[in-house]
Write a protein that holds these residues in place. Structure first.
Motif, PDB file in Angstrom:
ATOM      1  N   HIS A   1      -8.786   0.184   3.893  1.00  0.00           N
ATOM      2  CA  HIS A   1      -7.421   0.068   3.368  1.00  0.00           C
ATOM      3  C   HIS A   1      -7.395   0.659   1.960  1.00  0.00           C
ATOM      4  O   HIS A   1      -8.115   0.189   1.074  1.00  0.00           O
ATOM      5  N   LEU A   2      -6.582   1.683   1.758  1.00  0.00           N
ATOM      6  CA  LEU A   2      -6.495   2.374   0.476  1.00  0.00           C
ATOM      7  C   LEU A   2      -5.281   1.862  -0.293  1.00  0.00           C
ATOM      8  O   LEU A   2      -4.153   1.924   0.195  1.00  0.00           O
ATOM      9  N   LEU A   3      -5.515   1.367  -1.509  1.00  0.00           N
ATOM     10  CA  LEU A   3      -4.445   0.790  -2.328  1.00  0.00           C
ATOM     11  C   LEU A   3      -4.284   1.586  -3.618  1.00  0.00           C
ATOM     12  O   LEU A   3      -5.260   1.860  -4.304  1.00  0.00           O
ATOM     13  N   ASP A   4      -3.044   1.942  -3.921  1.00  0.00           N
ATOM     14  CA  ASP A   4      -2.752   2.610  -5.182  1.00  0.00           C
ATOM     15  C   ASP A   4      -1.259   2.510  -5.465  1.00  0.00           C
ATOM     16  O   ASP A   4      -0.496   1.985  -4.641  1.00  0.00           O
ATOM     17  N   ALA A   5      -0.840   3.007  -6.615  1.00  0.00           N
ATOM     18  CA  ALA A   5       0.578   2.967  -6.990  1.00  0.00           C
ATOM     19  C   ALA A   5       1.389   3.877  -6.079  1.00  0.00           C
ATOM     20  O   ALA A   5       0.866   4.819  -5.463  1.00  0.00           O
ATOM     21  N   ASP A   6       2.680   3.601  -6.000  1.00  0.00           N
ATOM     22  CA  ASP A   6       3.572   4.335  -5.099  1.00  0.00           C
ATOM     23  C   ASP A   6       3.574   5.835  -5.388  1.00  0.00           C
ATOM     24  O   ASP A   6       3.764   6.646  -4.481  1.00  0.00           O
ATOM     25  N   GLN A   7       3.351   6.230  -6.648  1.00  0.00           N
ATOM     26  CA  GLN A   7       3.386   7.641  -7.009  1.00  0.00           C
ATOM     27  C   GLN A   7       2.238   8.430  -6.385  1.00  0.00           C
ATOM     28  O   GLN A   7       2.291   9.665  -6.314  1.00  0.00           O
ATOM     29  N   PHE A   8       1.198   7.735  -5.906  1.00  0.00           N
ATOM     30  CA  PHE A   8       0.059   8.406  -5.280  1.00  0.00           C
ATOM     31  C   PHE A   8       0.086   8.310  -3.752  1.00  0.00           C
ATOM     32  O   PHE A   8      -0.913   8.594  -3.091  1.00  0.00           O
ATOM     33  N   LYS A   9       1.236   7.945  -3.199  1.00  0.00           N
ATOM     34  CA  LYS A   9       1.341   7.708  -1.752  1.00  0.00           C
ATOM     35  C   LYS A   9       0.979   8.956  -0.936  1.00  0.00           C
ATOM     36  O   LYS A   9       0.292   8.859   0.081  1.00  0.00           O
ATOM     37  N   GLU A  10       1.408  10.132  -1.396  1.00  0.00           N
ATOM     38  CA  GLU A  10       1.113  11.359  -0.654  1.00  0.00           C
ATOM     39  C   GLU A  10      -0.377  11.682  -0.672  1.00  0.00           C
ATOM     40  O   GLU A  10      -0.926  12.160   0.325  1.00  0.00           O
ATOM     41  N   ILE A  11      -1.039  11.411  -1.796  1.00  0.00           N
ATOM     42  CA  ILE A  11      -2.494  11.630  -1.867  1.00  0.00           C
ATOM     43  C   ILE A  11      -3.203  10.693  -0.886  1.00  0.00           C
ATOM     44  O   ILE A  11      -4.104  11.106  -0.148  1.00  0.00           O
ATOM     45  N   LEU A  12      -2.782   9.420  -0.874  1.00  0.00           N
ATOM     46  CA  LEU A  12      -3.392   8.462   0.058  1.00  0.00           C
ATOM     47  C   LEU A  12      -3.184   8.900   1.497  1.00  0.00           C
ATOM     48  O   LEU A  12      -4.099   8.820   2.328  1.00  0.00           O
ATOM     49  N   ARG A  13      -1.976   9.385   1.784  1.00  0.00           N
ATOM     50  CA  ARG A  13      -1.673   9.819   3.158  1.00  0.00           C
ATOM     51  C   ARG A  13      -2.558  10.993   3.558  1.00  0.00           C
ATOM     52  O   ARG A  13      -3.030  11.073   4.705  1.00  0.00           O
ATOM     53  N   SER A  14      -2.810  11.905   2.627  1.00  0.00           N
ATOM     54  CA  SER A  14      -3.684  13.052   2.924  1.00  0.00           C
ATOM     55  C   SER A  14      -5.108  12.597   3.200  1.00  0.00           C
ATOM     56  O   SER A  14      -5.767  13.106   4.121  1.00  0.00           O
ATOM     57  N   ILE A  15      -5.592  11.621   2.399  1.00  0.00           N
ATOM     58  CA  ILE A  15      -6.944  11.096   2.620  1.00  0.00           C
ATOM     59  C   ILE A  15      -7.043  10.429   3.987  1.00  0.00           C
ATOM     60  O   ILE A  15      -8.025  10.618   4.719  1.00  0.00           O
ATOM     61  N   VAL A  16      -6.016   9.660   4.340  1.00  0.00           N
ATOM     62  CA  VAL A  16      -5.989   8.989   5.648  1.00  0.00           C
ATOM     63  C   VAL A  16      -6.057  10.012   6.776  1.00  0.00           C
ATOM     64  O   VAL A  16      -6.841   9.866   7.730  1.00  0.00           O
ATOM     65  N   MET A  17      -5.261  11.071   6.690  1.00  0.00           N
ATOM     66  CA  MET A  17      -5.241  12.090   7.743  1.00  0.00           C
ATOM     67  C   MET A  17      -6.584  12.787   7.872  1.00  0.00           C
ATOM     68  O   MET A  17      -7.076  13.023   8.985  1.00  0.00           O
ATOM     69  N   GLU A  18      -7.211  13.113   6.736  1.00  0.00           N
ATOM     70  CA  GLU A  18      -8.519  13.767   6.787  1.00  0.00           C
ATOM     71  C   GLU A  18      -9.568  12.858   7.415  1.00  0.00           C
ATOM     72  O   GLU A  18     -10.389  13.304   8.228  1.00  0.00           O
ATOM     73  N   ALA A  19      -9.543  11.575   7.030  1.00  0.00           N
ATOM     74  CA  ALA A  19     -10.521  10.627   7.586  1.00  0.00           C
ATOM     75  C   ALA A  19     -10.319  10.472   9.092  1.00  0.00           C
ATOM     76  O   ALA A  19     -11.293  10.399   9.853  1.00  0.00           O
ATOM     77  N   GLU A  20      -9.072  10.432   9.528  1.00  0.00           N
ATOM     78  CA  GLU A  20      -8.789  10.336  10.970  1.00  0.00           C
ATOM     79  C   GLU A  20      -9.259  11.592  11.693  1.00  0.00           C
ATOM     80  O   GLU A  20      -9.803  11.520  12.805  1.00  0.00           O
TER      81      GLU A  20
END
Length: 471
Positions: free
Chosen positions: A165-184
């Motif tokens: 589970h990746l947690l960060d501020a809302d302004q980094f949501k797109e970065i988190l989404r990219s990391i999730v997609m790469e990991a998947e």
């Protein structure tokens, strides 16, 4: 084509439709049925989401459509019970004569069967629970490098599935989404799921491990040290109560990053008194590894042969690299021995000026190298310590970890201080039998004073702004 039937488990109209569908499937060679029973409490939301996805208008139970398997694309909506009865009559000359009382009885049976199936599924899932790992400030490079190390099976074992589970501020949501997609996309067999989160009140749910990567970017020309310390304390004051509320009782909390690693661990303990103190640690392995590598290059040998370098004190602040117990294994010299044969490292390096200026000095090359670190080394450090925590560290080898002091080596209680430990049977213990010389004692006294002052400043700054009485 396949006919799809979905409805509330306790709906009599769904019962009548599925009985007619079962009859058609049993008597017609090309008629296939797939039934999806929904719990009554979840039906309305499921129906709304399904209709919105497919662009349908339907508000009744059941909903019936045809899946056009040979054509692709979305299915063809047939409608509800009356539409299906008309369809069966028109195409097959078959109708249903089920009585209302019979419909109700079957609907009740459907509900009971559905509840039993749900219960069985939950029991099966409970036997294969993944380990839940939460990573804060997850947009930083350390996290990017850490995920493959956690997911490849080497840290927790090849039979332990994990959910990240990746947690960060809302302004980094797109970065988190990219990391999730790469990991998947990497399709790790042991990675059950990976998700991004930006709401702090929903963080750390069912957490087995929490890796705190939050950092402040020090620029003392812009802000005072006290204000940075206050910033760290405020972060921990937010995290700690949520960890206590949402995480598992035995949660392990790991503090890493480039700044205030010890202070983060200390303040999480201060503001999260119900978190087990032995389960909050700070990572010093990056300093250990970098120091060993510099020493190995000086000796022209493999880094893995340098052991028992100790990091004392404030990991990301004023620390002390202690080489008095360091050993060298497999050194190519005139004296050789079996694999366990070792020699004192200080006997091998005669250039004391180089040793102090490059390794031991506060403004050393070692310090400079770590400040420019891109994330691979600290990510490896976190993964290594986790592996030791769960599977034990190499026997007779010293590992440096920031842990809550209980007075060992005359270090004041209540601060997180890096000191030598060993991991065994899922726990760690401080190597208190280690002998330290008079020089080291004096250094530890100075480092302890700095960490005590750091904690006092954090508490003072926080309490002035947000009065709080920690237990």
């Amino acid at each position: 084509a396949v006919a799809m039937f979905t409805g509330k488990a306790n709906c009599p109209y769904y019962a009548k439709a599925e009985l007619l569908a079962d009859y058609l499937q049993a008597n017609l060679p090309n008629f296939r049925v797939h039934k999806i029973t929904q719990h009554p409490d979840k039906w309305e939301q499921w129906l709304h989401d399904t209709c919105e996805t497919n662009g349908w208008e339907h508000r009744q139970c059941p909903i019936i459509w045809r899946e056009l398997l040979d054509r692709g694309g979305k299915g063809q909506l047939l409608g509800g019970l009356n539409d299906f009865l008309e369809y069966a009559q028109r195409y097959y000359g078959i109708t249903s004569m089920m009585l209302s009382e019979e419909m109700s009885d079957i609907a009740e049976e459907n509900l009971q069967a559905h509840l039993e199936i749900v219960k069985e599924d939950e029991e099966v899932k409970s036997l294969i629970k993944p380990m839940h790992i939460w990573i804060t400030s997850a947009s930083v490079p350390i996290c990017y490098h850490l995920i493959p190390l956690l997911a490849n099976g080497e840290v927790f074992g090849m039979t332990t599935e994990i959910s990240i589970h990746l947690l960060d501020a809302d302004q980094f949501k797109e970065i988190l989404r990219s990391i999730v997609m790469e990991a998947e996309d990497m399709a790790f067999p042991l990675l059950r799921s990976i998700s991004e989160h930006t709401k702090i009140d929903q963080a750390f749910i069912d957490a087995d491990i929490i890796i705190v990567l939050d950092d402040v970017f020090l620029n003392l020309e812009v802000q005072s040290l006290e204000s940075y310390i206050r910033e760290v304390g405020e972060i921990c004051q937010v995290y700690a109560p949520v960890i206590e509320k949402n995480a598992k009782s035995e949660v392990k909390v790991i503090s890493s990053g480039k700044t205030f690693a010890n202070l983060k661990a200390t303040m999480l303990r201060t503001y999260g008194p119900s978190i087990r103190p032995e389960n909050i640690i700070a990572i010093a392995t990056s300093w250990e590894s970098a120091a060993k590598a510099m020493l190995a290059r000086k000796l022209d040998m493999n880094t893995a042969g340098v052991k028992d370098v100790i990091v004392w004190g404030n990991i990301t602040g004023s620390n002390y690299i202690d080489l008095s117990h360091a050993k060298v294994y497999g050194y190519d010299s005139a004296i050789r021995g079996p694999p366990n044969f070792h020699r004192p490292l200080l006997n091998m390096i005669y250039d004391s000026e180089w040793l102090h200026s490059e390794v031991l000095c506060a403004q050393s090359t070692l310090s400079s190298r770590l400040s420019r670190c891109t994330g691979v080394l600290p990510a490896h450090a976190v993964a290594t310590v986790l592996r030791y925590w769960y599977h034990g560290s190499p026997s007779q080898e010293i590992i440096s970890v920031g842990v809550l002091s209980e007075g060992q080596f005359c270090i004041p209680e209540g601060i997180v201080f890096s000191m030598p430990v060993r991991f065994q049977n899922g726990n760690w213990e401080v190597i208190t039998e280690l002998e330290i010389n008079e020089t080291t004692e004096k250094v530890l006294e100075r480092l302890s004073h700095e960490l005590v002052q750091e904690k006092l400043i954090a508490l003072k700054e926080i309490n002035e702004m947000h009065p709080y009485e920690p237990e």
